[in-house]
Scaffold this motif. Structure first.
Motif, short mmCIF file in Angstrom:
data_model
loop_
_atom_site.label_atom_id
_atom_site.label_comp_id
_atom_site.label_asym_id
_atom_site.label_seq_id
_atom_site.Cartn_x
_atom_site.Cartn_y
_atom_site.Cartn_z
N UNK A 171 -14.16 45.63 28.25
CA UNK A 171 -13.05 44.83 28.76
C UNK A 171 -11.99 45.75 29.35
N UNK A 172 -11.44 45.34 30.51
CA UNK A 172 -10.29 46.03 31.10
C UNK A 172 -9.33 44.97 31.62
N UNK A 173 -8.08 45.05 31.18
CA UNK A 173 -7.05 44.14 31.69
C UNK A 173 -5.97 44.99 32.35
N UNK A 174 -5.70 44.69 33.62
CA UNK A 174 -4.76 45.45 34.45
C UNK A 174 -3.62 44.51 34.84
N UNK A 175 -2.39 44.95 34.68
CA UNK A 175 -1.21 44.17 35.10
C UNK A 175 -0.29 45.04 35.94
N UNK A 176 0.25 44.46 36.98
CA UNK A 176 1.24 45.11 37.85
C UNK A 176 2.54 44.33 37.73
N UNK A 177 3.62 45.05 37.43
CA UNK A 177 4.94 44.46 37.24
C UNK A 177 5.90 44.96 38.31
N UNK A 178 6.81 44.10 38.76
CA UNK A 178 7.91 44.54 39.63
C UNK A 178 9.01 45.15 38.78
N UNK A 179 9.57 46.25 39.23
CA UNK A 179 10.69 46.88 38.52
C UNK A 179 11.91 45.97 38.45
N UNK A 180 12.14 45.20 39.50
CA UNK A 180 13.38 44.43 39.62
C UNK A 180 13.57 43.41 38.52
N UNK A 181 12.46 42.83 37.99
CA UNK A 181 12.61 41.78 36.97
C UNK A 181 11.60 41.91 35.82
N UNK A 182 10.79 42.96 35.83
CA UNK A 182 9.77 43.19 34.80
C UNK A 182 8.80 42.02 34.65
N UNK A 183 8.61 41.26 35.71
CA UNK A 183 7.66 40.14 35.69
C UNK A 183 6.33 40.58 36.28
#
Length: 104
Positions: free
Chosen positions: A83-95
């Protein structure tokens, strides 16, 4: 040249994901091989959205590109043998701006 010489090896040995960071933006592809989306392809992720100024210019809009943006951000990866789960977040709102999961 990378695609010409290395992509066949990555595909032959079942590489699931490649992470790159030369350009200063974010982009994720479908699982692909030879510029086409295929079920057993390699997900290509450009993770150059930190540090230097973000790249300007136009986005290609290629059919294999599932997500693209030009904002500062960061990623997290959780993985084990299957299993691999990858998430990308924006710095501006940590969403979360983009995410995907690969399973074997």
């Amino acid at each position: 040249m990378l695609r010409l010489y290395l992509e066949p090896l990555f595909y032959q040995y079942h590489v699931d994901v490649n992470l790159y960071a030369h350009r200063h933006s974010y982009e994720r592809s479908c699982p692909m091989y030879q510029s086409k989306c295929v079920d057993d392809g390699i997900v290509q992720v450009l993770i150059g959205m930190a540090g230097q100024d973000l790249d300007g210019g136009t986005y290609s809009g290629a059919a294999w590109s599932l997500y693209h943006d030009q904002q500062f951000g960061y990623t997290t990866i959780f993985a084990n043998q299957t299993y691999l789960h990858f998430s990308y977040f924006h710095n501006s709102d940590d969403q979360i701006a983009d995410q995907f999961t690969l399973q074997k």
